[in-house]
Structures are given as C-alpha cells and as structure tokens.
Design a protein around this motif. Structure first.
Motif, PDB file in Angstrom:
ATOM      1  N   GLU A  51       0.821  -1.232   0.000  1.00 38.99           N
ATOM      2  CA  GLU A  51       0.000   0.000   0.000  1.00 38.99           C
ATOM      3  C   GLU A  51       0.846   1.270   0.000  1.00 38.99           C
ATOM      4  O   GLU A  51       0.482   2.278   0.617  1.00 38.99           O
ATOM      5  N   LEU A  52       1.993   1.200  -0.679  1.00 38.72           N
ATOM      6  CA  LEU A  52       2.810   2.395  -0.863  1.00 38.72           C
ATOM      7  C   LEU A  52       2.675   2.871  -2.306  1.00 38.72           C
ATOM      8  O   LEU A  52       2.451   2.067  -3.214  1.00 38.72           O
ATOM      9  N   ASP A  53       2.831   4.167  -2.492  1.00 33.10           N
ATOM     10  CA  ASP A  53       2.791   4.766  -3.822  1.00 33.10           C
ATOM     11  C   ASP A  53       4.207   4.663  -4.395  1.00 33.10           C
ATOM     12  O   ASP A  53       4.995   5.607  -4.323  1.00 33.10           O
ATOM     13  N   ALA A  54       4.530   3.464  -4.937  1.00 31.22           N
ATOM     14  CA  ALA A  54       5.927   3.150  -5.258  1.00 31.22           C
ATOM     15  C   ALA A  54       6.226   3.296  -6.744  1.00 31.22           C
ATOM     16  O   ALA A  54       5.385   3.013  -7.596  1.00 31.22           O
ATOM     17  N   PHE A  55       7.451   3.721  -7.035  1.00 26.75           N
ATOM     18  CA  PHE A  55       7.961   3.709  -8.406  1.00 26.75           C
ATOM     19  C   PHE A  55       9.431   3.308  -8.367  1.00 26.75           C
ATOM     20  O   PHE A  55      10.048   3.278  -7.295  1.00 26.75           O
ATOM     21  N   GLY A  56       9.986   2.955  -9.563  1.00 26.69           N
ATOM     22  CA  GLY A  56      11.348   2.430  -9.589  1.00 26.69           C
ATOM     23  C   GLY A  56      12.261   3.218 -10.506  1.00 26.69           C
ATOM     24  O   GLY A  56      11.823   3.791 -11.505  1.00 26.69           O
ATOM     25  N   VAL A  57      13.552   3.231 -10.148  1.00 25.21           N
ATOM     26  CA  VAL A  57      14.603   3.879 -10.954  1.00 25.21           C
ATOM     27  C   VAL A  57      15.761   2.890 -11.035  1.00 25.21           C
ATOM     28  O   VAL A  57      16.114   2.261 -10.030  1.00 25.21           O
ATOM     29  N   ASP A  58      16.333   2.740 -12.220  1.00 25.92           N
ATOM     30  CA  ASP A  58      17.500   1.856 -12.360  1.00 25.92           C
ATOM     31  C   ASP A  58      18.402   2.376 -13.465  1.00 25.92           C
ATOM     32  O   ASP A  58      17.950   2.973 -14.431  1.00 25.92           O
ATOM     33  N   LEU A  59      19.691   2.092 -13.297  1.00 25.37           N
ATOM     34  CA  LEU A  59      20.708   2.449 -14.284  1.00 25.37           C
ATOM     35  C   LEU A  59      20.550   1.697 -15.589  1.00 25.37           C
ATOM     36  O   LEU A  59      20.934   2.181 -16.634  1.00 25.37           O
ATOM     37  N   SER A  60      20.038   0.479 -15.527  1.00 26.23           N
ATOM     38  CA  SER A  60      20.067  -0.448 -16.661  1.00 26.23           C
ATOM     39  C   SER A  60      18.792  -0.325 -17.495  1.00 26.23           C
ATOM     40  O   SER A  60      17.700  -0.675 -17.042  1.00 26.23           O
ATOM     41  N   PRO A  61      18.903   0.162 -18.750  1.00 25.38           N
ATOM     42  CA  PRO A  61      17.712   0.267 -19.597  1.00 25.38           C
ATOM     43  C   PRO A  61      17.014  -1.080 -19.804  1.00 25.38           C
ATOM     44  O   PRO A  61      15.777  -1.136 -19.874  1.00 25.38           O
ATOM     45  N   ALA A  62      17.782  -2.172 -19.892  1.00 27.85           N
ATOM     46  CA  ALA A  62      17.146  -3.487 -20.101  1.00 27.85           C
ATOM     47  C   ALA A  62      16.306  -3.877 -18.885  1.00 27.85           C
ATOM     48  O   ALA A  62      15.206  -4.449 -19.032  1.00 27.85           O
ATOM     49  N   MET A  63      16.794  -3.578 -17.704  1.00 24.75           N
ATOM     50  CA  MET A  63      16.010  -3.855 -16.487  1.00 24.75           C
ATOM     51  C   MET A  63      14.720  -3.042 -16.489  1.00 24.75           C
ATOM     52  O   MET A  63      13.636  -3.546 -16.164  1.00 24.75           O
ATOM     53  N   ILE A  64      14.828  -1.769 -16.876  1.00 21.85           N
ATOM     54  CA  ILE A  64      13.636  -0.904 -16.873  1.00 21.85           C
ATOM     55  C   ILE A  64      12.621  -1.399 -17.908  1.00 21.85           C
ATOM     56  O   ILE A  64      11.409  -1.423 -17.649  1.00 21.85           O
ATOM     57  N   ASP A  65      13.097  -1.864 -19.062  1.00 18.31           N
ATOM     58  CA  ASP A  65      12.169  -2.433 -20.058  1.00 18.31           C
ATOM     59  C   ASP A  65      11.409  -3.626 -19.463  1.00 18.31           C
ATOM     60  O   ASP A  65      10.187  -3.735 -19.616  1.00 18.31           O
TER      61      ASP A  65
END
Ligand SMILES: C[S@@+](CC[C@H](N)C(=O)[O-])C[C@H]1O[C@@H](n2cnc3c(N)ncnc32)[C@H](O)[C@@H]1O
Length: 212
Positions: free
Chosen positions: A73-87
């Motif tokens: 129940e958190l308003d969560a988002f993600g950030v990562d260095l790796s474009p493949a991970m983000i895809d």
C-alpha cells in the motif's frame, strides 16, 4: 557537460547483459525470505504512518520489489541504471512507473518523497564514491521520510570487494554503512542481520533510517 563515472556505465552494461536471467532469479525470491519481508513490512508501516508521500525504489532491477512495495500500500515507483532492467519492469508491471536513472543524481525535486528503498543496489558503488549517495537520498526525502537499505554484511571484516555474479560488489560492516547515513543526518530506527540461506554466501544487513 557532466560525464558519468566509468563504474556506472560498467554496472549498467553488466545488468543489461543479464537482465532476463536476473528477472527469472528474482521472481519468487521474496516468498522464501520471511525476515526480509518483515523489515519491508515495518518500513511500509513507518512510511504510511508518516503520510509523507511516494516511495522510490532506487536500483529497482526488474521491478518485483517495487511491485511488493505497491502491494504494501505504498505509492511506489522504480529507478534503475540499466535500460534493459527498466524495459522488463515496465513489461511486467505496466501499472507502475519506472525510469532509467542513477540514484546519485535523481531527476526528483527536493523533499518530495516519503521513502527510499535501496535493496542491494548500493552494493556496486566503490566505497569512496558512496557518501554523495546518502546526500542525494536525504535531498529527495521529505523531513520525516524513511530510508531502507539491504546489503551484504562483511562479518567482522572491513569493507571488502567480492566477485558478485554480475559486477564487483562490496560487503560492508553494518556500523560503517550506518555511519555514512548518520553523516547525512539520518537517524537509525533499527537494523536486521540475517544469516545466509543454504545457497547464499554472505550475511545480509538491513538498516531502517529516518531523515531528520
Ligand atoms: C542486485 S540488483 C537489485 C535489484 C532489485 N533491487 C532487487 O532487489 O531485485 C542491483 C541493481 O541496482 C542497479 N544499480 C546499481 N547502481 C545503481 C545506481 N547508481 N543507480 C541506479 N541503479 C543502480 C543495477 O542496475 C541493478 O539493477
């Protein structure tokens, strides 16, 4: 123009190369580690009680931890260095927000977050480069915001490099990592050490902190 340190591009390339395999490994992992889930649940409870805004998972990889934070129940988002991970994260969790970026230079306004989670993501940062990361966590957190760190603990040794499966990583004495957080004006709420599971190599450290 600013140039990124070479360890950042090396880390991004290393995780790009293993992204699909890493996502397979990470899927289902949390179900096997009740103590990890316990400190994540405690973090979520503190953040919800403070009512201070969104939670960034920094170094989110394929996004399963960001989704777990959302399930808490958190308003969560993600950030990562790796474009493949983000895809991969965007494909797996299309309802969540994921951005490519480095956690030492976030595209976020000052004092806007209720929480920051770094779950095994400061592990690849050379120790001498790490203090500014804590300054950045402090900058983006609102006063009273919370920080949760998970990392490999050094079991009595000083900070030590090791041959992590993806890229060189560092095991930290829990007091030394806590010390970097105190220097950035975090206060400790609690800590948790857990012994490695049968297939794991090192003791795991967790620190739960609050921004003053
Ligand atoms: C061991 S994985 C952990 C992924 C995820 N948090 C999890 O628990 O499965 C480390 C991740 O941190 C990311 N990472 C390392 N340094 C980073 C940095 N400076 N900024 C953003 N992401 C970073 C890597 O690209 C990688 O996806």
């Amino acid at each position: 123009m600013t140039t990124s340190p070479s360890y950042l591009s090396a880390t991004a390339e290393a995780y790009d190369a293993v992204a699909v395999r890493y996502a397979d490994f990470a899927r289902g992992y949390l179900a096997q580690v009740p103590l990890d889930r316990a400190i994540l649940a405690a973090f979520a409870e503190f953040v919800r009680a403070a009512g201070a805004g969104a939670v960034a998972e920094l170094g989110c990889g394929p996004g399963q931890m960001t989704a777990h934070l959302r399930d808490l129940e958190l308003d969560a988002f993600g950030v990562d260095l790796s474009p493949a991970m983000i895809d991969l994260a965007r494909q797996a969790y299309p309802d969540l927000r994921f951005e490519v970026g480095s956690m030492d230079a976030l595209d976020l306004a000052d004092g806007t977050l209720g929480g920051v989670v770094s779950w095994y993501s400061v592990i690849h940062t050379p120790p001498e480069e790490l203090p500014p990361y804590f300054a950045e966590f402090r900058r983006v957190l609102a006063p009273g915001g919370h920080l949760l760190l998970a990392f490999f603990e050094s079991e009595g040794d000083p900070v030590t490099a090791f041959d992590h499966a993806v890229a060189t990583a560092y095991r930290w004495p829990i007091d030394d990592l806590a010390g970097l957080a105190y220097e950035a004006e975090f206060v400790e709420i609690g800590r948790m050490l857990r012994e490695p599971r049968e297939e794991e190599r090192f003791r795991r450290g967790h620190l739960l902190l609050r921004r003053q």
